[in-house]
Design an enzyme around this catalytic site. Structure first.
Site, PDB file in Angstrom:
ATOM      1  N   SER A   1       0.817  -1.220   0.000  1.00 30.51           N
ATOM      2  CA  SER A   1       0.000   0.000   0.000  1.00 30.51           C
ATOM      3  C   SER A   1       0.846   1.263   0.000  1.00 30.51           C
ATOM      4  O   SER A   1       0.526   2.240  -0.685  1.00 30.51           O
ATOM      5  CB  SER A   1      -0.932   0.009   1.216  1.00 30.51           C
ATOM      6  OG  SER A   1      -1.762  -1.123   1.194  1.00 30.51           O
TER       7      SER A   1
ATOM      8  N   ARG B   1      24.216 -13.511  13.449  1.00 31.61           N
ATOM      9  CA  ARG B   1      23.353 -12.333  13.629  1.00 31.61           C
ATOM     10  C   ARG B   1      22.667 -12.319  14.995  1.00 31.61           C
ATOM     11  O   ARG B   1      22.253 -11.258  15.468  1.00 31.61           O
ATOM     12  CB  ARG B   1      22.303 -12.258  12.513  1.00 31.61           C
ATOM     13  CG  ARG B   1      21.406 -13.467  12.429  1.00 31.61           C
ATOM     14  CD  ARG B   1      20.447 -13.396  11.255  1.00 31.61           C
ATOM     15  NE  ARG B   1      19.321 -12.511  11.553  1.00 31.61           N
ATOM     16  CZ  ARG B   1      18.409 -12.162  10.651  1.00 31.61           C
ATOM     17  NH1 ARG B   1      18.498 -12.591   9.400  1.00 31.61           N
ATOM     18  NH2 ARG B   1      17.404 -11.388  10.988  1.00 31.61           N
TER      19      ARG B   1
ATOM     20  N   ARG C   1      18.111  -6.979  18.387  1.00 31.00           N
ATOM     21  CA  ARG C   1      17.353  -5.717  18.435  1.00 31.00           C
ATOM     22  C   ARG C   1      16.494  -5.618  19.698  1.00 31.00           C
ATOM     23  O   ARG C   1      15.666  -4.728  19.831  1.00 31.00           O
ATOM     24  CB  ARG C   1      16.475  -5.559  17.194  1.00 31.00           C
ATOM     25  CG  ARG C   1      15.380  -6.580  17.051  1.00 31.00           C
ATOM     26  CD  ARG C   1      14.477  -6.285  15.876  1.00 31.00           C
ATOM     27  NE  ARG C   1      13.521  -7.373  15.709  1.00 31.00           N
ATOM     28  CZ  ARG C   1      12.868  -7.621  14.586  1.00 31.00           C
ATOM     29  NH1 ARG C   1      13.069  -6.882  13.524  1.00 31.00           N
ATOM     30  NH2 ARG C   1      12.006  -8.613  14.515  1.00 31.00           N
TER      31      ARG C   1
ATOM     32  N   ARG D   1      18.828  -2.234   6.116  1.00 29.85           N
ATOM     33  CA  ARG D   1      17.670  -2.186   7.024  1.00 29.85           C
ATOM     34  C   ARG D   1      18.160  -1.810   8.421  1.00 29.85           C
ATOM     35  O   ARG D   1      19.111  -2.389   8.931  1.00 29.85           O
ATOM     36  CB  ARG D   1      16.969  -3.548   7.036  1.00 29.85           C
ATOM     37  CG  ARG D   1      15.695  -3.529   7.852  1.00 29.85           C
ATOM     38  CD  ARG D   1      14.857  -4.739   7.588  1.00 29.85           C
ATOM     39  NE  ARG D   1      14.265  -5.241   8.818  1.00 29.85           N
ATOM     40  CZ  ARG D   1      13.454  -6.277   8.891  1.00 29.85           C
ATOM     41  NH1 ARG D   1      13.148  -6.938   7.797  1.00 29.85           N
ATOM     42  NH2 ARG D   1      12.956  -6.677  10.039  1.00 29.85           N
ATOM     43  N   PRO D   2      17.508  -0.848   9.060  1.00 31.97           N
ATOM     44  CA  PRO D   2      18.062  -0.279  10.295  1.00 31.97           C
ATOM     45  C   PRO D   2      17.833  -1.068  11.573  1.00 31.97           C
ATOM     46  O   PRO D   2      18.666  -1.031  12.474  1.00 31.97           O
ATOM     47  CB  PRO D   2      17.357   1.077  10.400  1.00 31.97           C
ATOM     48  CG  PRO D   2      16.089   0.921   9.637  1.00 31.97           C
ATOM     49  CD  PRO D   2      16.364  -0.073   8.548  1.00 31.97           C
TER      50      PRO D   2
ATOM     51  N   LYS E   1      -6.357   3.410   6.302  1.00 32.89           N
ATOM     52  CA  LYS E   1      -5.671   3.801   5.060  1.00 32.89           C
ATOM     53  C   LYS E   1      -5.551   5.323   4.905  1.00 32.89           C
ATOM     54  O   LYS E   1      -5.216   5.815   3.826  1.00 32.89           O
ATOM     55  CB  LYS E   1      -6.414   3.207   3.842  1.00 32.89           C
ATOM     56  CG  LYS E   1      -6.467   1.681   3.843  1.00 32.89           C
ATOM     57  CD  LYS E   1      -5.089   1.045   3.639  1.00 32.89           C
ATOM     58  CE  LYS E   1      -5.149  -0.469   3.708  1.00 32.89           C
ATOM     59  NZ  LYS E   1      -3.832  -1.113   3.478  1.00 32.89           N
TER      60      LYS E   1
END
Length: 501
Positions: A60, A182, A188, A256-257, A329
């Protein structure tokens, strides 16, 4: 001047197969009429057509961004891949600055990140190209800190990547300095004890050592340790030059953070977390592949700025515009349609219809479609351009409940019929499209529910029967609307109108 209503149906693609296709199975007499009596064409809404990697399903955010921009908007991985494909890494000033810093300081360039072809957090091809450009720029000392994946790819699949990397570093006289899974280097969840283990290896302070990266991998595999969980270790054959110290430069090649921020925090001693790093270093330069929110550093690839999206064009021409969507949306018809910027134009009105507060939209497939139609009918006469979103096919499609999705499409059919009849009576032209597919694939070949988006094309239908439409992609829609309304498109909109004149 003609007035236009642009309807974006969320999550409704087109495919001819009937199996699992809620759109083909639903009773939708008005859609049938649109396709048989009104000008219509096919629009591509996925992959490279919308600035995503080839074959990737649409979404979207990207869909609305492309519709509003009038050009293909490259984001994330595809932005970097385009630079790679166009051989532009060698011109990236942020990389060149890092190369120059280590040459001036006679120090080491550290390249760290996930060694993986997965394309979720990183892409190994980016690392290989940075190595090549560092060599071409005359950088002498380069240390590579390898993070094992095993999560976005098979659990034991790093060997091939490691062999490729070893071949490259040998060719350029560079070194693989450390290895870690990782699980450690890319935590994270604020488990800093894990991140510290990877950080200590990068600093050369790890108790675990190896003399050959590939032999270390074999050893870990023999202990049933997969790529994700490779224990942080340093290369015992290297001197202190190859471990992180003051005046060195770092390029973190994850784009990608979310899983890059903790390790970045340790190296930079940032203010993002309260946790204090065990060892402090003062690097001369720290480069992230893309923006890591909350980390102050140099960014190799910034997201594209979308200048002059359709809303700005109407504002500058002193035209009026209305945006209508339900809560789910609302950001899409405003923020994303406006190029990823939250701006309320002075000649505009925004109406947010509350989404129903329910556990699952499978229970209320009608959602707020009727109220959205009513709001448009109440206000659209006062505006040159109305943009609205019907969320039903996407939000109900995501539940995987076929019966509810059929109801959602039948509700939408009635609302579109209401809207188009009213618009025709009031001499307003309607263009109907969708941002991506979803509801047209509800079952897989084993009759299991499918809840995700698809790469199907979508529709573009117009209520003006005098028109002929050419096929295209989402980025053609804004130029088409402007062309129809007799308005000039800005130079940034490099896609063409689909009006076949």
């Amino acid at each position: 001047m003609k007035k236009v209503i642009l309807v974006v149906i969320d999550g409704l693609g087109l495919r001819s197969e009937i199996h699992g296709n809620a759109f083909q199975m639903a009773n939708t007499p008005f859609f049938d009429k649109l396709f048989s009596e009104y000008p219509n064409t096919l629009i591509q809404a996925s992959g490279e057509y919308v600035g995503l990697p080839d074959g990737q399903i649409g979404n979207s955010e990207v869909g609305h961004l492309n519709i509003g921009a009038g050009r293909v908007v490259y984001t994330g991985l595809s932005l970097i891949n385009k630079a790679l494909k166009d051989d532009k890494f060698k011109e990236n000033q942020v990389f060149l600055n890092a190369f120059n810093k280590v040459k001036e300081n006679n120090s080491t360039l550290h390249l760290m990140g996930l060694l993986s072809p997965g394309g979720v957090h990183s892409l190994e091809a980016h690392l290989f190209e940075i190595l090549k450009q560092a060599h071409n720029s005359g950088v002498e000392n380069v240390a590579v800190h390898v993070f094992g994946d095993g999560r976005d790819v098979a659990p034991k699949s790093i060997r091939e990547s490691l062999e490729k990397l070893q071949e490259l570093v040998d060719k350029y006289g560079y070194k693989i300095a450390t290895i870690s899974g990782r699980f450690y280097s890319m935590d994270r969840d604020k488990m800093f004890d894990r991140t510290e283990k990877a950080y200590k290896a990068i600093l050369g302070k790890s108790g675990n050592e190896f003399s050959s990266a590939l032999e270390y991998l074999d050893l870990q595999y023999s202990q049933n340790i997969t790529d994700e969980f490779l224990e942080p270790a340093k290369n015992s054959t290297l001197d202190s030059r190859y471990f992180l110290k003051d005046n060195d430069a770092v390029i973190f090649f994850n784009f990608r953070p979310d899983r890059a921020r903790q390790l970045s925090h340790l190296i930079l001693n940032s203010s993002l977390y309260d946790y204090q790093p065990s060892h402090l270093v003062k690097v001369s330069d720290f480069v992230s592949m893309m923006k890591y929110e909350g980390i102050k550093c140099n960014i190799a690839y910034e997201e594209m700025l979308v200048n002059n999206p359709i809303g700005k064009v109407f504002e500058d021409a002193n035209k009026t515009q209305l945006r209508v969507a339900e809560t789910q949306k609302y950001a899409h018809v405003t923020y994303f349609m406006d190029g990823g910027v939250d701006v309320e134009y002075k000649n505009s009105k925004r109406i947010m219809v509350d989404s129903l507060k329910v556990e699952s939209y499978a229970d209320t497939p009608q959602m707020s479609a009727e109220e959205i139609t009513s709001q448009v009918i109440s206000h659209a006469k006062d505006f040159d351009l109305t943009i609205l979103n019907y969320a039903n096919p996407d939000m109900v499609g995501h539940t995987g409940v076929l019966e509810s999705t059929l109801v959602a499409l039948e509700v939408l059919d009635k609302q579109l019929s209401r809207l188009v009849k009213w618009a025709e009576k009031n001499k307003i032209t309607v263009f109907i499209t969708a941002d991506h597919g979803n509801a047209e694939v509800m079952l897989d070949e084993n009759n299991k529910p499918v809840t995700k988006h698809t790469s199907s094309p979508v529709m573009l239908v117009t209520s003006d029967k005098s028109l002929k439409l050419k096929p295209g992609k989402l980025a053609n829609i804004a130029p088409t609307v402007l062309d129809y309304m007799g308005m000039a498109k800005p130079k940034e909109m490099n896609e063409n109108s689909l009006l076949d004149k």
